[in-house]
Design a protein around this motif. Sequence first.
Motif, PDB file in Angstrom:
ATOM      1  N   PHE A 250       0.829  -1.207   0.000  1.00  0.00           N
ATOM      2  CA  PHE A 250       0.000   0.000   0.000  1.00  0.00           C
ATOM      3  C   PHE A 250       0.865   1.259   0.000  1.00  0.00           C
ATOM      4  O   PHE A 250       0.563   2.237  -0.682  1.00  0.00           O
ATOM      5  N   ALA A 251       1.956   1.228   0.767  1.00  0.00           N
ATOM      6  CA  ALA A 251       2.849   2.390   0.824  1.00  0.00           C
ATOM      7  C   ALA A 251       3.465   2.673  -0.541  1.00  0.00           C
ATOM      8  O   ALA A 251       3.570   3.832  -0.959  1.00  0.00           O
ATOM      9  N   LEU A 252       3.886   1.626  -1.252  1.00  0.00           N
ATOM     10  CA  LEU A 252       4.449   1.806  -2.596  1.00  0.00           C
ATOM     11  C   LEU A 252       3.428   2.434  -3.536  1.00  0.00           C
ATOM     12  O   LEU A 252       3.780   3.213  -4.422  1.00  0.00           O
ATOM     13  N   ALA A 253       2.168   2.060  -3.337  1.00  0.00           N
ATOM     14  CA  ALA A 253       1.106   2.597  -4.193  1.00  0.00           C
ATOM     15  C   ALA A 253       0.642   3.981  -3.739  1.00  0.00           C
ATOM     16  O   ALA A 253      -0.218   4.586  -4.384  1.00  0.00           O
ATOM     17  N   GLY A 254       1.219   4.477  -2.627  1.00  0.00           N
ATOM     18  CA  GLY A 254       0.830   5.781  -2.108  1.00  0.00           C
ATOM     19  C   GLY A 254      -0.562   5.782  -1.512  1.00  0.00           C
ATOM     20  O   GLY A 254      -1.249   6.811  -1.542  1.00  0.00           O
ATOM     21  N   GLU A 255      -0.965   4.641  -0.966  1.00  0.00           N
ATOM     22  CA  GLU A 255      -2.314   4.516  -0.416  1.00  0.00           C
ATOM     23  C   GLU A 255      -2.259   4.121   1.059  1.00  0.00           C
ATOM     24  O   GLU A 255      -1.262   3.576   1.528  1.00  0.00           O
ATOM     25  N   GLU A 256      -3.346   4.374   1.754  1.00  0.00           N
ATOM     26  CA  GLU A 256      -3.506   3.926   3.126  1.00  0.00           C
ATOM     27  C   GLU A 256      -4.710   2.996   3.189  1.00  0.00           C
ATOM     28  O   GLU A 256      -5.659   3.144   2.423  1.00  0.00           O
ATOM     29  N   ALA A 257      -4.654   2.031   4.112  1.00  0.00           N
ATOM     30  CA  ALA A 257      -5.761   1.089   4.241  1.00  0.00           C
ATOM     31  C   ALA A 257      -5.778   0.511   5.641  1.00  0.00           C
ATOM     32  O   ALA A 257      -4.763   0.503   6.348  1.00  0.00           O
ATOM     33  N   GLY A 258      -6.932   0.018   6.023  1.00  0.00           N
ATOM     34  CA  GLY A 258      -7.079  -0.648   7.307  1.00  0.00           C
ATOM     35  C   GLY A 258      -6.672  -2.104   7.209  1.00  0.00           C
ATOM     36  O   GLY A 258      -6.214  -2.573   6.158  1.00  0.00           O
ATOM     37  N   PRO A 259      -6.820  -2.854   8.290  1.00  0.00           N
ATOM     38  CA  PRO A 259      -6.410  -4.257   8.299  1.00  0.00           C
ATOM     39  C   PRO A 259      -7.233  -5.114   7.327  1.00  0.00           C
ATOM     40  O   PRO A 259      -8.430  -4.874   7.127  1.00  0.00           O
ATOM     41  N   VAL A 260      -6.563  -6.081   6.733  1.00  0.00           N
ATOM     42  CA  VAL A 260      -7.187  -7.010   5.787  1.00  0.00           C
ATOM     43  C   VAL A 260      -6.863  -8.426   6.242  1.00  0.00           C
ATOM     44  O   VAL A 260      -5.722  -8.719   6.579  1.00  0.00           O
ATOM     45  N   ARG A 261      -7.853  -9.275   6.276  1.00  0.00           N
ATOM     46  CA  ARG A 261      -7.583 -10.677   6.591  1.00  0.00           C
ATOM     47  C   ARG A 261      -7.817 -11.545   5.359  1.00  0.00           C
ATOM     48  O   ARG A 261      -8.540 -11.153   4.431  1.00  0.00           O
ATOM     49  N   CYS A 262      -7.178 -12.699   5.369  1.00  0.00           N
ATOM     50  CA  CYS A 262      -7.300 -13.626   4.247  1.00  0.00           C
ATOM     51  C   CYS A 262      -7.771 -14.985   4.736  1.00  0.00           C
ATOM     52  O   CYS A 262      -7.334 -15.462   5.785  1.00  0.00           O
ATOM     53  N   GLU A 263      -8.647 -15.603   3.976  1.00  0.00           N
ATOM     54  CA  GLU A 263      -9.102 -16.965   4.206  1.00  0.00           C
ATOM     55  C   GLU A 263      -8.931 -17.708   2.891  1.00  0.00           C
ATOM     56  O   GLU A 263      -9.768 -17.616   1.994  1.00  0.00           O
ATOM     57  N   LEU A 264      -7.804 -18.406   2.777  1.00  0.00           N
ATOM     58  CA  LEU A 264      -7.381 -18.975   1.501  1.00  0.00           C
ATOM     59  C   LEU A 264      -7.382 -20.496   1.551  1.00  0.00           C
ATOM     60  O   LEU A 264      -6.993 -21.094   2.555  1.00  0.00           O
ATOM     61  N   VAL A 265      -7.764 -21.104   0.445  1.00  0.00           N
ATOM     62  CA  VAL A 265      -7.813 -22.556   0.358  1.00  0.00           C
ATOM     63  C   VAL A 265      -6.564 -23.048  -0.367  1.00  0.00           C
ATOM     64  O   VAL A 265      -6.312 -22.693  -1.522  1.00  0.00           O
ATOM     65  N   GLY A 266      -5.764 -23.855   0.331  1.00  0.00           N
ATOM     66  CA  GLY A 266      -4.534 -24.376  -0.247  1.00  0.00           C
ATOM     67  C   GLY A 266      -4.787 -25.535  -1.185  1.00  0.00           C
ATOM     68  O   GLY A 266      -5.905 -26.061  -1.280  1.00  0.00           O
ATOM     69  N   PRO A 267      -3.756 -25.975  -1.909  1.00  0.00           N
ATOM     70  CA  PRO A 267      -3.904 -27.066  -2.880  1.00  0.00           C
ATOM     71  C   PRO A 267      -4.447 -28.358  -2.273  1.00  0.00           C
ATOM     72  O   PRO A 267      -5.113 -29.135  -2.967  1.00  0.00           O
ATOM     73  N   SER A 268      -4.174 -28.600  -0.988  1.00  0.00           N
ATOM     74  CA  SER A 268      -4.667 -29.819  -0.343  1.00  0.00           C
ATOM     75  C   SER A 268      -6.048 -29.662   0.263  1.00  0.00           C
ATOM     76  O   SER A 268      -6.581 -30.610   0.845  1.00  0.00           O
ATOM     77  N   GLY A 269      -6.611 -28.472   0.142  1.00  0.00           N
ATOM     78  CA  GLY A 269      -7.950 -28.235   0.656  1.00  0.00           C
ATOM     79  C   GLY A 269      -7.999 -27.597   2.034  1.00  0.00           C
ATOM     80  O   GLY A 269      -9.090 -27.251   2.522  1.00  0.00           O
ATOM     81  N   ASP A 270      -6.840 -27.416   2.664  1.00  0.00           N
ATOM     82  CA  ASP A 270      -6.812 -26.758   3.965  1.00  0.00           C
ATOM     83  C   ASP A 270      -7.098 -25.267   3.802  1.00  0.00           C
ATOM     84  O   ASP A 270      -6.730 -24.659   2.791  1.00  0.00           O
ATOM     85  N   VAL A 271      -7.725 -24.681   4.823  1.00  0.00           N
ATOM     86  CA  VAL A 271      -7.988 -23.239   4.821  1.00  0.00           C
ATOM     87  C   VAL A 271      -6.901 -22.554   5.622  1.00  0.00           C
ATOM     88  O   VAL A 271      -6.640 -22.909   6.777  1.00  0.00           O
ATOM     89  N   TRP A 272      -6.248 -21.587   5.011  1.00  0.00           N
ATOM     90  CA  TRP A 272      -5.180 -20.827   5.667  1.00  0.00           C
ATOM     91  C   TRP A 272      -5.728 -19.440   5.995  1.00  0.00           C
ATOM     92  O   TRP A 272      -6.205 -18.719   5.113  1.00  0.00           O
ATOM     93  N   ARG A 273      -5.604 -19.063   7.256  1.00  0.00           N
ATOM     94  CA  ARG A 273      -6.126 -17.771   7.706  1.00  0.00           C
ATOM     95  C   ARG A 273      -4.975 -16.877   8.139  1.00  0.00           C
ATOM     96  O   ARG A 273      -4.122 -17.284   8.928  1.00  0.00           O
ATOM     97  N   PHE A 274      -4.972 -15.665   7.649  1.00  0.00           N
ATOM     98  CA  PHE A 274      -3.951 -14.679   7.987  1.00  0.00           C
ATOM     99  C   PHE A 274      -4.631 -13.386   8.405  1.00  0.00           C
ATOM    100  O   PHE A 274      -5.580 -12.950   7.771  1.00  0.00           O
ATOM    101  N   GLY A 275      -4.090 -12.740   9.432  1.00  0.00           N
ATOM    102  CA  GLY A 275      -4.592 -11.439   9.834  1.00  0.00           C
ATOM    103  C   GLY A 275      -5.589 -11.494  10.979  1.00  0.00           C
ATOM    104  O   GLY A 275      -5.978 -12.557  11.467  1.00  0.00           O
ATOM    105  N   ASP A 276      -5.991 -10.319  11.392  1.00  0.00           N
ATOM    106  CA  ASP A 276      -6.930 -10.140  12.494  1.00  0.00           C
ATOM    107  C   ASP A 276      -8.283 -10.752  12.116  1.00  0.00           C
ATOM    108  O   ASP A 276      -8.888 -10.351  11.120  1.00  0.00           O
TER     109      ASP A 276
END
Length: 250
Positions: free
Chosen positions: A176-202
């Motif tokens: 975001f800093a490189l893009a000259g932007e500001e943003a609040g927290p973002v979380r991710c809920e991603l499905v990996g190749p084996s089907g597990d859900v990976w969660r990152f962030g608040d």
Amino acid sequence: MTVQGQETDIFDDLAAECDQLDLLLSGLSPDAWARESAAAGWSVSDVVLHLAQTEELAIASIAGDTGAFAREDGVSVDEAVDRLVAAERGVPPAEVLERWRRARRAALDGLRACPPKQRLSWAAMPLSPRTFATARLAEHWAHALDIATPLGLDYPATDRLRHIAWLGHRTLPYAFALAGEEAGPVRCELVGPSGDVWRFGDPDAPSVISGSAEEFCRIGAQRLAAQDSTLKTEGPDAARALRVLRNYAS
């Protein structure tokens, strides 16, 4: 690794990713090495030369060279590495492959031996050994796609993408800093190749990116446009986060 989203050892996974790429490269014909890769302006041989050169820079950084990735003011990382490749273009593929093999093994050995809190100089900022290894895994994976895709070869996604997804999420403030932007927290809920859900962030973050971990990593590597993915975004900043996402320095 005990950091959220990185339950497996990053050094072992970096070794495994390089082994998978090595297997791909070992089966290439001489003609394939001269073919154009998906990295603009680079042949397959150029891509592997770049990986060898950057592994050699990694070795220098591990040895304490704080200027290993130094470049002139106003010169981007992309321009700097393109100059390095151009300066050595034309080395026979067999030599390039062996050079990369030597360098990647030495770099990994050096990273394993580093004190965990050591800071290693790199393109944009000093990194811990584990984060450094994660960045190297991300680069090897992205360039493996650059080689395999134009040649019509399979390069299967694995759960090692967990490290790359973690890196992409972790560096969102930098993106975001490189893009000259500001943003609040973002979380991710991603499905990996084996089907597990990976969660990152608040878990209470109002902005959410969800869906395929592989697509998330490809967007971060600029190998897939955000608008062409199946990822879903919710909240005030998720779509912008996906647009600026990157797994690399600039």
